[in-house]
Write a protein that holds these residues in place. Structure first.
Motif, short mmCIF file in Angstrom:
data_model
loop_
_atom_site.label_atom_id
_atom_site.label_comp_id
_atom_site.label_asym_id
_atom_site.label_seq_id
_atom_site.Cartn_x
_atom_site.Cartn_y
_atom_site.Cartn_z
N ALA A 195 0.86 -1.19 0.00
CA ALA A 195 0.00 0.00 0.00
C ALA A 195 0.89 1.23 0.00
O ALA A 195 1.78 1.37 0.84
CB ALA A 195 -0.90 -0.01 1.23
N TYR A 196 0.66 2.12 -0.97
CA TYR A 196 1.44 3.34 -1.07
C TYR A 196 0.68 4.49 -0.40
O TYR A 196 -0.55 4.46 -0.31
CB TYR A 196 1.73 3.69 -2.53
N SER A 197 1.39 5.52 0.00
CA SER A 197 0.76 6.64 0.70
C SER A 197 -0.15 7.46 -0.21
O SER A 197 -1.02 8.18 0.26
CB SER A 197 1.82 7.55 1.32
N SER A 198 0.01 7.34 -1.51
CA SER A 198 -0.78 8.13 -2.46
C SER A 198 -2.15 7.53 -2.74
O SER A 198 -2.90 8.06 -3.54
CB SER A 198 -0.02 8.27 -3.76
N GLY A 199 -2.48 6.40 -2.11
CA GLY A 199 -3.76 5.75 -2.36
C GLY A 199 -3.69 4.70 -3.46
O GLY A 199 -4.70 4.20 -3.92
N ALA A 200 -2.47 4.36 -3.86
CA ALA A 200 -2.27 3.33 -4.88
C ALA A 200 -1.87 2.03 -4.18
O ALA A 200 -1.36 2.04 -3.06
CB ALA A 200 -1.19 3.76 -5.86
N TYR A 201 -2.11 0.92 -4.86
CA TYR A 201 -1.85 -0.39 -4.28
C TYR A 201 -1.20 -1.31 -5.31
O TYR A 201 -1.48 -1.22 -6.50
CB TYR A 201 -3.16 -1.04 -3.79
N LYS A 202 -0.32 -2.18 -4.82
CA LYS A 202 0.24 -3.24 -5.66
C LYS A 202 -0.48 -4.51 -5.22
O LYS A 202 -0.56 -4.81 -4.03
CB LYS A 202 1.75 -3.39 -5.45
N LEU A 203 -1.01 -5.24 -6.22
CA LEU A 203 -1.81 -6.43 -5.93
C LEU A 203 -1.13 -7.67 -6.46
O LEU A 203 -0.33 -7.60 -7.39
CB LEU A 203 -3.19 -6.30 -6.58
N VAL A 204 -1.46 -8.80 -5.87
CA VAL A 204 -0.95 -10.08 -6.34
C VAL A 204 -2.14 -11.03 -6.46
O VAL A 204 -3.05 -11.01 -5.64
CB VAL A 204 0.14 -10.63 -5.39
N ASP A 205 -2.14 -11.82 -7.53
CA ASP A 205 -3.20 -12.80 -7.75
C ASP A 205 -2.69 -14.14 -7.25
O ASP A 205 -1.76 -14.71 -7.82
CB ASP A 205 -3.54 -12.86 -9.25
N VAL A 206 -3.28 -14.65 -6.21
CA VAL A 206 -2.79 -15.90 -5.62
C VAL A 206 -3.18 -17.11 -6.45
O VAL A 206 -2.56 -18.15 -6.36
CB VAL A 206 -3.31 -16.07 -4.17
N ASP A 207 -4.20 -16.98 -7.31
CA ASP A 207 -4.64 -18.12 -8.12
C ASP A 207 -3.77 -18.35 -9.35
O ASP A 207 -3.64 -19.47 -9.83
CB ASP A 207 -6.09 -17.91 -8.59
N VAL A 208 -3.18 -17.30 -9.90
CA VAL A 208 -2.42 -17.42 -11.15
C VAL A 208 -0.94 -17.16 -10.88
O VAL A 208 -0.40 -16.12 -11.20
CB VAL A 208 -2.95 -16.44 -12.22
N ASP A 209 -0.26 -18.09 -10.25
CA ASP A 209 1.19 -18.04 -10.04
C ASP A 209 1.69 -16.70 -9.51
O ASP A 209 2.73 -16.21 -9.94
CB ASP A 209 1.93 -18.38 -11.34
N GLY A 210 0.96 -16.05 -8.66
CA GLY A 210 1.42 -14.80 -8.06
C GLY A 210 1.53 -13.65 -9.03
O GLY A 210 2.36 -12.76 -8.84
N MET A 211 0.69 -13.63 -10.08
CA MET A 211 0.72 -12.53 -11.03
C MET A 211 0.51 -11.21 -10.29
O MET A 211 -0.36 -11.08 -9.45
CB MET A 211 -0.40 -12.71 -12.07
N ARG A 212 1.37 -10.22 -10.59
CA ARG A 212 1.30 -8.94 -9.92
C ARG A 212 0.70 -7.89 -10.85
O ARG A 212 1.00 -7.87 -12.04
CB ARG A 212 2.69 -8.47 -9.50
N ILE A 213 -0.11 -7.00 -10.27
CA ILE A 213 -0.58 -5.84 -11.01
C ILE A 213 -0.44 -4.62 -10.11
O ILE A 213 -0.45 -4.72 -8.89
CB ILE A 213 -2.04 -5.96 -11.50
N GLY A 214 -0.28 -3.50 -10.73
CA GLY A 214 -0.16 -2.29 -9.94
C GLY A 214 1.11 -1.55 -10.30
O GLY A 214 1.92 -2.02 -11.08
N PRO A 215 1.27 -0.40 -9.77
CA PRO A 215 0.34 0.20 -8.82
C PRO A 215 -0.99 0.56 -9.49
O PRO A 215 -1.02 0.92 -10.66
CB PRO A 215 1.05 1.45 -8.33
N ILE A 216 -2.08 0.43 -8.71
CA ILE A 216 -3.42 0.73 -9.20
C ILE A 216 -4.12 1.61 -8.17
O ILE A 216 -3.95 1.41 -6.96
CB ILE A 216 -4.21 -0.57 -9.49
N ASN A 217 -4.86 2.59 -8.66
CA ASN A 217 -5.56 3.54 -7.79
C ASN A 217 -6.63 2.81 -6.98
O ASN A 217 -7.36 1.96 -7.51
CB ASN A 217 -6.19 4.63 -8.65
N GLY A 218 -6.77 3.18 -5.72
CA GLY A 218 -7.75 2.57 -4.83
C GLY A 218 -9.18 2.76 -5.27
O GLY A 218 -10.06 2.00 -4.87
#
Length: 142
Positions: A111-134
């Motif tokens: 979680a970033y201070s600007s309201g953005a988040y880095k996400l991980v998909d636990v179902d698909v080999d830990g695929m990461r997305i982000g940063p993405i706005n809350g």
């Protein structure tokens, strides 16, 4: 139905250069918004001074601002969230118009201070997305 009729009666028509309401009654309709935030026209009709009108409008506008305040969405590391489906983030193809607009649950990894988040998909080999706005996320409840 009433709202559609009101919209028609108060809409300016090009051929007549007037609204249907003004053609029938000889004056423009008082819009509901003008009742909530008094306009100069209403102030003149009701005999309110310019200062009183300005004060009333300011208090109404301040009250309106308070009603529109939105709580920002905030998530903690480890929270499960859904991501709004956009062309960039689609882990599986939409089937039709009845498909949910939210994509599978992801886990907040950072979680970033600007309201953005880095996400991980636990179902698909830990695929990461982000940063993405809350604002594109919502809490996932089991």
């Amino acid at each position: 139905m009433e709202e559609a009729l009101w919209a028609y009666k108060t809409t300016h028509c090009t051929p007549t250069q007037a609204t249907p309401y003004s053609l029938v009654y000889g004056v423009e309709a008082v819009l509901p918004l003008e009742r909530q935030i008094p306009s100069l026209r209403l102030a003149i009709q009701e005999g309110i001074t310019d200062e009183e009108n300005s004060r009333l409008r300011l208090t109404k506008l301040e009250a309106l601002d308070e009603k529109r305040r939105v709580r920002p969405r905030s998530f903690q590391v480890g929270d499960q969230v859904l991501v709004i489906r956009r062309p960039i983030i689609t882990s599986h193809k939409p089937v039709g118009k009845f498909t949910s607009k939210w994509d599978r649950p992801y886990v907040v990894q950072e979680a970033y201070s600007s309201g953005a988040y880095k996400l991980v998909d636990v179902d698909v080999d830990g695929m990461r997305i982000g940063p993405i706005n809350g604002k594109f996320l919502k809490k996932y409840y089991l």
